[in-house]
Design a protein around this motif. Structure first.
Motif, PDB file in Angstrom:
ATOM      1  N   SER A   7       0.587  -1.690   0.076  1.00  0.00           N
ATOM      2  CA  SER A   7      -0.127   0.219   0.181  1.00  0.00           C
ATOM      3  C   SER A   7       1.304   0.644  -0.434  1.00  0.00           C
ATOM      4  CB  SER A   7      -0.884  -0.199   1.362  1.00  0.00           C
ATOM      5  OG  SER A   7      -2.176  -1.279   0.921  1.00  0.00           O
ATOM      6  N   LEU A   8       1.631   1.398  -0.668  1.00  0.00           N
ATOM      7  CA  LEU A   8       2.397   2.149  -1.026  1.00  0.00           C
ATOM      8  C   LEU A   8       2.069   3.891  -0.960  1.00  0.00           C
ATOM      9  CD1 LEU A   8       5.593   0.556  -2.875  1.00  0.00           C
ATOM     10  CD2 LEU A   8       5.690   1.743  -0.475  1.00  0.00           C
ATOM     11  N   LYS A   9       3.253   4.723  -1.109  1.00  0.00           N
ATOM     12  CA  LYS A   9       2.289   5.678  -0.777  1.00  0.00           C
ATOM     13  C   LYS A   9       3.405   6.705  -1.289  1.00  0.00           C
ATOM     14  CE  LYS A   9      -1.127   5.287   3.663  1.00  0.00           C
ATOM     15  NZ  LYS A   9      -1.040   6.256   4.670  1.00  0.00           N
ATOM     16  N   ALA A  10       3.211   8.325  -2.007  1.00  0.00           N
ATOM     17  CA  ALA A  10       4.238   9.021  -2.717  1.00  0.00           C
ATOM     18  C   ALA A  10       4.662   9.518  -1.512  1.00  0.00           C
ATOM     19  CB  ALA A  10       3.249   9.922  -2.997  1.00  0.00           C
ATOM     20  N   GLU A  11       4.267  10.018   0.068  1.00  0.00           N
ATOM     21  CA  GLU A  11       5.258   9.669   1.052  1.00  0.00           C
ATOM     22  C   GLU A  11       6.172   9.023   1.768  1.00  0.00           C
ATOM     23  OE1 GLU A  11       1.378  10.332   1.077  1.00  0.00           O
ATOM     24  OE2 GLU A  11       1.075  10.301   2.446  1.00  0.00           O
ATOM     25  N   ASP A  12       6.174   7.748   0.528  1.00  0.00           N
ATOM     26  CA  ASP A  12       6.996   6.502   1.145  1.00  0.00           C
ATOM     27  C   ASP A  12       7.893   6.927   0.123  1.00  0.00           C
ATOM     28  OD1 ASP A  12       4.555   4.437   1.393  1.00  0.00           O
ATOM     29  OD2 ASP A  12       5.071   5.427   3.141  1.00  0.00           O
ATOM     30  N   THR A  13       8.657   7.081  -0.773  1.00  0.00           N
ATOM     31  CA  THR A  13       9.129   8.024  -1.596  1.00  0.00           C
ATOM     32  C   THR A  13      10.716   8.497  -0.611  1.00  0.00           C
ATOM     33  OG1 THR A  13       8.238   8.120  -3.510  1.00  0.00           O
ATOM     34  CG2 THR A  13      10.503   9.683  -3.405  1.00  0.00           C
ATOM     35  N   GLY A  14      11.570   7.553  -1.548  1.00  0.00           N
ATOM     36  CA  GLY A  14      13.148   8.391  -0.475  1.00  0.00           C
ATOM     37  C   GLY A  14      14.336   6.679  -1.078  1.00  0.00           C
ATOM     38  N   VAL A  15      14.963   7.226  -0.271  1.00  0.00           N
ATOM     39  CA  VAL A  15      16.216   6.786  -0.527  1.00  0.00           C
ATOM     40  C   VAL A  15      16.637   5.380   0.757  1.00  0.00           C
ATOM     41  CG1 VAL A  15      18.915   5.772  -0.606  1.00  0.00           C
ATOM     42  CG2 VAL A  15      17.626   7.590  -1.905  1.00  0.00           C
ATOM     43  N   TYR A  16      16.526   4.733   0.915  1.00  0.00           N
ATOM     44  CA  TYR A  16      16.285   3.944   2.025  1.00  0.00           C
ATOM     45  C   TYR A  16      17.070   2.857   1.967  1.00  0.00           C
ATOM     46  CZ  TYR A  16      11.150   3.492   2.336  1.00  0.00           C
ATOM     47  OH  TYR A  16       9.399   4.425   2.384  1.00  0.00           O
ATOM     48  N   TYR A  17      17.729   2.091   4.058  1.00  0.00           N
ATOM     49  CA  TYR A  17      19.092   1.961   3.708  1.00  0.00           C
ATOM     50  C   TYR A  17      19.117   0.936   4.986  1.00  0.00           C
ATOM     51  CZ  TYR A  17      20.791   6.678   2.035  1.00  0.00           C
ATOM     52  OH  TYR A  17      21.039   7.148   1.171  1.00  0.00           O
ATOM     53  N   CYS A  18      19.450  -0.088   4.928  1.00  0.00           N
ATOM     54  CA  CYS A  18      19.584  -1.109   6.209  1.00  0.00           C
ATOM     55  C   CYS A  18      20.674  -0.848   7.059  1.00  0.00           C
ATOM     56  CB  CYS A  18      19.171  -2.194   6.088  1.00  0.00           C
ATOM     57  SG  CYS A  18      20.717  -2.894   5.413  1.00  0.00           S
ATOM     58  N   ASN A  19      20.749  -0.931   8.667  1.00  0.00           N
ATOM     59  CA  ASN A  19      22.137  -0.738   9.348  1.00  0.00           C
ATOM     60  C   ASN A  19      21.697  -0.736  11.015  1.00  0.00           C
ATOM     61  OD1 ASN A  19      24.434  -0.039  11.239  1.00  0.00           O
ATOM     62  ND2 ASN A  19      24.278   2.051   9.512  1.00  0.00           N
TER      63      ASN A  19
END
Length: 114
Positions: free
Chosen positions: A84-96
């Motif tokens: 259920s992705l939304k426009a506000e989920d846009t970005g670069v995703y990182y794990c750590n």
């Protein structure tokens, strides 16, 4: 070598799904709480989901009920299922690792079109 490599991002329409993966070196993965972070354009990096060594999960309110974090001990991999992705989920995703931050990996771009 300490390493984090994210993959699985892409361009998706609002309402769609993506599954991100993070391959972590054993020294990071084996005993740490792992997390997925995202950095939206013009904003600070934020923690959106985390999973403890024993499997307990926590989510930011903005993604609760839509994202699921999991980990595979055999593959030293952390997953992030995003629905259920939304426009506000846009970005670069990182794990750590959450409590013992390591050098950041390259991240993976997620773009949600509305």
């Amino acid at each position: 070598q300490v390493q984090l490599v994210e993959s699985g991002g892409g361009l998706v329409q609002a309402g769609g799904s993506l599954k991100l993966s993070c391959a972590a070196s054993l020294i990071i993965f084996s005993s740490n709480t792992m997390g997925w972070y995202r950095q939206a354009p013009g904003k600070q990096r934020e923690l959106v989901a985390r999973i403890t060594y024993s499997g307990t999960t926590n989510y930011a309110d903005s993604v609760k009920g839509r994202f699921t974090i999991s980990r595979d001990y055999a593959k030293n991999t952390v997953w992030l299922q995003m629905n259920s992705l939304k426009a506000e989920d846009t970005g670069v995703y990182y794990c750590n690792a959450v409590y013992t931050l390591q050098s950041w990996g390259p991240g993976t771009q997620v773009t949600v079109s509305s």
